[in-house]
Design a protein around this motif. Sequence first.
Motif, PDB file in Angstrom:
ATOM      1  N   TYR A 170      45.114 -26.438  17.861  1.00 35.44           N
ATOM      2  CA  TYR A 170      44.535 -26.577  16.528  1.00 35.44           C
ATOM      3  C   TYR A 170      45.000 -27.909  15.934  1.00 35.44           C
ATOM      4  CZ  TYR A 170      43.314 -21.619  16.823  1.00 35.44           C
ATOM      5  OH  TYR A 170      42.791 -20.406  17.200  1.00 35.44           O
ATOM      6  N   LEU A 171      44.229 -28.419  14.965  1.00 36.29           N
ATOM      7  CA  LEU A 171      44.515 -29.737  14.389  1.00 36.29           C
ATOM      8  C   LEU A 171      44.537 -29.676  12.869  1.00 36.29           C
ATOM      9  CD1 LEU A 171      44.789 -32.887  14.671  1.00 36.29           C
ATOM     10  CD2 LEU A 171      42.284 -32.968  14.531  1.00 36.29           C
ATOM     11  N   ALA A 172      45.507 -30.362  12.269  1.00 35.00           N
ATOM     12  CA  ALA A 172      45.528 -30.614  10.823  1.00 35.00           C
ATOM     13  C   ALA A 172      45.827 -32.093  10.647  1.00 35.00           C
ATOM     14  CB  ALA A 172      46.586 -29.762  10.133  1.00 35.00           C
ATOM     15  N   ALA A 173      44.962 -32.820   9.981  1.00 36.75           N
ATOM     16  CA  ALA A 173      45.134 -34.263   9.798  1.00 36.75           C
ATOM     17  C   ALA A 173      44.934 -34.613   8.333  1.00 36.75           C
ATOM     18  CB  ALA A 173      44.143 -35.031  10.670  1.00 36.75           C
ATOM     19  N   SER A 174      45.966 -35.194   7.723  1.00 33.29           N
ATOM     20  CA  SER A 174      45.895 -35.462   6.286  1.00 33.29           C
ATOM     21  C   SER A 174      47.103 -36.292   5.868  1.00 33.29           C
ATOM     22  CB  SER A 174      45.880 -34.142   5.511  1.00 33.29           C
ATOM     23  OG  SER A 174      46.034 -34.367   4.136  1.00 33.29           O
ATOM     24  N   ARG A 175      47.004 -36.876   4.681  1.00 34.96           N
ATOM     25  CA  ARG A 175      48.205 -37.436   4.057  1.00 34.96           C
ATOM     26  C   ARG A 175      49.165 -36.285   3.768  1.00 34.96           C
ATOM     27  NH1 ARG A 175      47.037 -39.117  -0.987  1.00 34.96           N
ATOM     28  NH2 ARG A 175      44.997 -38.145  -0.914  1.00 34.96           N
ATOM     29  N   LEU A 176      50.428 -36.504   4.002  1.00 33.94           N
ATOM     30  CA  LEU A 176      51.421 -35.447   3.780  1.00 33.94           C
ATOM     31  C   LEU A 176      51.933 -35.534   2.343  1.00 33.94           C
ATOM     32  CD1 LEU A 176      53.373 -35.546   7.176  1.00 33.94           C
ATOM     33  CD2 LEU A 176      51.211 -34.432   6.592  1.00 33.94           C
ATOM     34  N   VAL A 177      51.103 -35.039   1.442  1.00 34.74           N
ATOM     35  CA  VAL A 177      51.429 -35.000   0.015  1.00 34.74           C
ATOM     36  C   VAL A 177      51.375 -33.547  -0.447  1.00 34.74           C
ATOM     37  CG1 VAL A 177      50.648 -37.345  -0.467  1.00 34.74           C
ATOM     38  CG2 VAL A 177      49.003 -35.474  -0.546  1.00 34.74           C
ATOM     39  N   PRO A 178      52.024 -33.203  -1.566  1.00 34.50           N
ATOM     40  CA  PRO A 178      52.190 -31.793  -1.940  1.00 34.50           C
ATOM     41  C   PRO A 178      50.913 -30.964  -1.977  1.00 34.50           C
ATOM     42  CG  PRO A 178      53.650 -33.145  -3.258  1.00 34.50           C
ATOM     43  CD  PRO A 178      52.809 -34.098  -2.458  1.00 34.50           C
ATOM     44  N   TYR A 179      49.838 -31.486  -2.602  1.00 32.29           N
ATOM     45  CA  TYR A 179      48.675 -30.619  -2.809  1.00 32.29           C
ATOM     46  C   TYR A 179      47.932 -30.299  -1.516  1.00 32.29           C
ATOM     47  CZ  TYR A 179      44.719 -33.919  -2.440  1.00 32.29           C
ATOM     48  OH  TYR A 179      43.749 -34.786  -1.992  1.00 32.29           O
ATOM     49  N   LYS A 180      48.204 -31.052  -0.449  1.00 32.16           N
ATOM     50  CA  LYS A 180      47.555 -30.775   0.837  1.00 32.16           C
ATOM     51  C   LYS A 180      48.124 -29.535   1.515  1.00 32.16           C
ATOM     52  CE  LYS A 180      44.696 -34.355   1.164  1.00 32.16           C
ATOM     53  NZ  LYS A 180      43.233 -34.215   1.333  1.00 32.16           N
ATOM     54  N   LYS A 181      49.328 -29.105   1.093  1.00 29.46           N
ATOM     55  CA  LYS A 181      49.953 -27.868   1.615  1.00 29.46           C
ATOM     56  C   LYS A 181      50.115 -27.887   3.135  1.00 29.46           C
ATOM     57  CE  LYS A 181      49.719 -26.225  -2.595  1.00 29.46           C
ATOM     58  NZ  LYS A 181      50.924 -26.161  -3.447  1.00 29.46           N
TER      59      LYS A 181
END
Length: 383
Positions: free
Chosen positions: A203-214
């Motif tokens: 599985y993949l999760a790709a995002s900026r690692l900021v609080p609202y991204k959880k």
Amino acid sequence: MRVAIIHDWLTEYAGAERVLEQILSCYPQADLYSVVDFMPAEKREFLQGKPSHTSFIQRLPFARTQFRKYLALMPLAVEQFDLSSYEIVLSSNHAVAKGVITGPDQLHICYVHSPIRYAWDLQHQYLAETGLNQGIKGWIARLILHYMRIWDVRTANNVDHFISNSHFIARRIWKTYRRKATVIYPPVDILKFSLHENKDNFYLAASRLVPYKKMHLIAEAFAAMPERRLIIIGDGPEMQKVKKNSGANVTVMGYQPCDVICDYMQRARAYILAAEEDFGIAPLEAQACGTPVIAFGKGAALETIRGLDDEHPTGVFFPEQTAQSIQTAITRFEQESARILPAACRENASRFASAIFGTKFRELVHAKWRQFQLSLKKTHQTK
């Protein structure tokens, strides 16, 4: 027509900048304004060689790395742009861009990515996540945000027409400004993401690692499911928190270039999204690859992902931002995955293609310009 385009700030190439890129393509002769411009040289290609006019904040101490700390000065800064020579003003707004001053003979159209999140319904979450919910600094932050809300509502009156990036944000615009907005979804460059029907077992999760991204919740969910593998791509202030919540089956890769992200998107069994998104381009890029999305069932995800109740589903929703809720959704996805076809995911993503955005945006601007000219003509005739 003389056109000015105003963007909040230029520091990274993210979702709002992809919209700006398409607006610049629609009006290549327009002049560009931004509160600050610290966009790295290697990422400036989307500006198509166009220089930007910046505010006095550009020259303040430490602005390159800490420009957000000058938030209280940004209303003043954006009001200093002299746009009096332009006929059409197009603002790309998630903070202060719509606050530029225009006159009665100028048409101002604002594309809203969101009203200032941290000043309105997400204020308490923002203060808690940044440690500003108590003490002297907390009260100063609350005072600044109170001032920002007053200014934000007042400057909404200077906008002739609002465009929102989703029906979710259109509702937020109505709640905040009591103004209606036309929905034009942001552009998704689906041509960069080809359909890939054969999936690997991760599985993949790709995002900026900021609080609202959880993102830490996604890591925690998979740490409790050691038989499943998760890849996390992204960097940001939550990096250590994400790593702390990760198990041996979770790989945190940090920042990766677009071609690497595309490769993992194409091969992933599913893409995981735990944030309440205003729109969310990455989940649509995943669907363009034929990859299903497991997402938090709130915000614009409900507009861009077809759940299991749809005849041709492209993903699964979970109701709460908790690790347990994510785990339950993954189990449900694996039970129903045969119903979610890569071709259906690709077809759904095609509704948001870049060419569609450009056509709809130009048509709306030109229609509003014709209406505006007619109203000016009637006013002059009355005089």
